[in-house]
Design a protein around this motif. Structure first.
Motif, short mmCIF file in Angstrom:
data_model
loop_
_atom_site.label_atom_id
_atom_site.label_comp_id
_atom_site.label_asym_id
_atom_site.label_seq_id
_atom_site.Cartn_x
_atom_site.Cartn_y
_atom_site.Cartn_z
N GLU A 177 -11.68 -3.41 -2.21
CA GLU A 177 -12.56 -2.34 -1.74
C GLU A 177 -13.08 -2.70 -0.37
O GLU A 177 -13.14 -3.88 -0.01
CB GLU A 177 -13.76 -2.18 -2.69
N ALA A 178 -13.48 -1.68 0.37
CA ALA A 178 -14.08 -1.93 1.69
C ALA A 178 -15.29 -1.03 1.86
O ALA A 178 -15.30 0.13 1.43
CB ALA A 178 -13.05 -1.62 2.78
N VAL A 211 -12.39 -8.86 -2.01
CA VAL A 211 -11.00 -9.34 -2.03
C VAL A 211 -10.76 -10.19 -3.27
O VAL A 211 -11.70 -10.74 -3.84
CB VAL A 211 -10.67 -10.18 -0.77
N TYR A 248 -6.25 -4.58 6.22
CA TYR A 248 -5.42 -5.78 6.34
C TYR A 248 -4.72 -5.85 7.68
O TYR A 248 -4.60 -6.91 8.29
CB TYR A 248 -4.39 -5.82 5.20
N ALA A 261 -9.28 0.29 -2.16
CA ALA A 261 -8.20 -0.05 -1.23
C ALA A 261 -7.01 0.90 -1.34
O ALA A 261 -6.23 1.04 -0.40
CB ALA A 261 -7.73 -1.48 -1.50
N VAL A 303 -15.97 -6.44 2.65
CA VAL A 303 -14.78 -6.17 1.83
C VAL A 303 -14.84 -7.02 0.57
O VAL A 303 -15.42 -8.11 0.58
CB VAL A 303 -13.44 -6.43 2.56
N TRP A 333 -10.16 -0.33 12.30
CA TRP A 333 -10.97 -0.63 11.11
C TRP A 333 -12.03 -1.69 11.41
O TRP A 333 -13.14 -1.62 10.89
CB TRP A 333 -10.06 -1.07 9.96
N VAL A 349 -7.09 -6.98 -0.57
CA VAL A 349 -8.28 -6.14 -0.41
C VAL A 349 -8.38 -5.20 -1.62
O VAL A 349 -7.42 -4.49 -1.94
CB VAL A 349 -8.20 -5.30 0.89
N THR A 400 -2.92 3.09 3.43
CA THR A 400 -4.09 3.05 2.56
C THR A 400 -5.27 2.40 3.29
O THR A 400 -5.09 1.79 4.37
CB THR A 400 -3.79 2.18 1.32
N VAL A 401 -6.44 2.48 2.66
CA VAL A 401 -7.60 1.77 3.19
C VAL A 401 -7.31 0.26 3.22
O VAL A 401 -7.55 -0.42 4.22
CB VAL A 401 -8.85 2.07 2.32
N GLY A 402 -6.73 -0.27 2.13
CA GLY A 402 -6.44 -1.71 2.06
C GLY A 402 -5.45 -2.14 3.13
O GLY A 402 -5.65 -3.15 3.81
N GLY A 412 0.87 -1.17 0.00
CA GLY A 412 0.00 0.00 0.00
C GLY A 412 0.90 1.22 0.00
O GLY A 412 1.68 1.44 -0.93
#
Ligand code: FAD
Length: 323
Positions: free
Chosen positions: A189-190, A158, A139, A105, A156, A149, A187, A133-135, A68
């Motif tokens: 998207e979440a 994956v 994670y 992500a 999510v 998170w 990942v 990052t979001v991912g 990330g």
């Protein structure tokens, strides 16, 4: 064994993907420690492109490693044989319907923290100072100031290393302290569920969190945040954690202790800073010394929070058996 550095592999990869592929790219550019040797780096154009890259690597027998913003990893000085897939600009979708927000992500967590707070939604504002990052956040189950998170993730999306994309309910992810248990999954998207709040209050909270970081951490020096997890007391009767990793390291007299170009920060003892010419070997050496000193003094085994990564993208550090 074919590696991602093999010119025939990179040529094939370039033919099959749309995103950039760079050979001999110094990984130090992509980590907050500013440490890491050369590798073949792929920036997927989107999720489909990422999957296409995974498939080429798989068919060629090349290992893959997902990066990330590189704010919680220690990458090898000699570089990596694995293909480094950077989840960034190509995966930065962001939209919402009421309380449900969906993020790509590759979005930086501080941006997501500000965007949601400005729109009057609470639950991620504490991530404003977590430079990943979001991912990477999902994670690692990153967290701070009483949030993580795991508290807000509802779904999510994956992809596994065979290229199959699936959806997971947040409740089915075995989140723990600084771990998601997602293993080999990547990942994409979440979706998170936030709660409505006053934007002014959220702006105040963001200012407080940033002030805390500026005063109490070496936030603007090359580092990876907390090197060790805070110990959790597991004896009987159960007690809450006693001292933080930083307090134990500081009490061991190690603030300012240095190996090569890496030093225990004089500001926060659980942060190691790269003073300029630091290497992964220096960080390794310092981690070993700090762990041994704290063990000898306090009989506490510090478990790494930073992920120490090997050439094939494998997780090297001992105590790393809980994925
Ligand atoms: C100054 C500073 C302060 C910090 N403060 C905090 C804090 O308060 N709380 C906290 O929890 N952490 C903190 N961190 C650590 C770090 O920012 C978080 O763990 C962050 O969530 C890591 O995200 P990343 O994108 O940088 O991940 P990376 O470091 O790039 O990767 C970390 C791990 O996640 C994996 N990964 C990354 N992206 C994906 C993906 N899309 N899918 C699957 N796996 C992926 C990588 O393979 C690697 O194993 C701090 C770091 C710094 C430098």
């Amino acid at each position: 064994m074919t590696t991602a550095r093999d010119p025939a592999f990179t040529e094939l990869l370039r033919r099959k993907v749309r995103g950039a592929v760079r050979e001999g790219d110094p990984l130090a550019r992509y980590t907050s420690y500013r440490i890491g040797g050369p590798a073949t780096v792929f920036d997927p154009a989107d999720a489909e492109d990422l999957t296409a890259g995974l498939m080429v690597a798989r068919r060629s027998g090349v290992h893959t490693f997902v990066l990330g913003l590189g704010s919680n990893v220690l990458l090898p000085d000699a570089g990596m044989a694995a293909l480094v897939i950077r989840v960034g600009k190509g995966l930065q979708r962001s939209d919402h319907t009421d309380s449900l927000w969906r993020f790509g992500a590759g979005l930086p967590a501080p941006l997501v923290a500000r965007r949601t707070a400005e729109a009057g939604w609470s639950g991620l504002e504490m991530m404003v100072g977590v430079p990943g990052t979001v991912g990477g956040g999902v994670y690692m189950n990153a967290g701070c100031h009483g949030g993580q998170w795991a508290d807000v993730v509802r779904r999510v999306w994956v992809v596994d290393r065979q290229g199959e994309v699936t959806e997971r309910a947040g409740a089915d992810i075995p989140f723990r302290y600084r771990r998601s248990g997602l293993g080999d999954l990547i990942v994409l998207e979440a979706e998170v569920e936030l709660v409505p709040a006053n934007p002014g209050d959220l702006a105040d909270a963001i200012a407080r969190h940033l002030a805390w970081r500026q005063a109490g951490t070496p936030f603007n020096q090359p580092c990876c945040g907390s090197v060790f997890k805070n110990p959790i007391w597991t004896g009987e009767p159960p007690r809450p954690r006693e001292r933080t990793a930083g307090q134990l390291i500081e009490a061991s007299g190690l603030k300012g202790y240095r190996i090569g170009g890496v030093m225990v920060s004089p500001i926060h003892a659980n942060y190691f800073v790269n003073t300029g010419e630091g290497t992964a070997a220096d960080v390794h050496g310092l981690m070993k010394h700090v762990r041994q000193t704290v063990l000898d003094r306090y009989d506490v085994v510090l478990e790494p929070e930073v992920k120490v990564i090997g050439s094939l993208g494998e997780w090297l550090e001992e105590g790393a058996t809980d994925e």
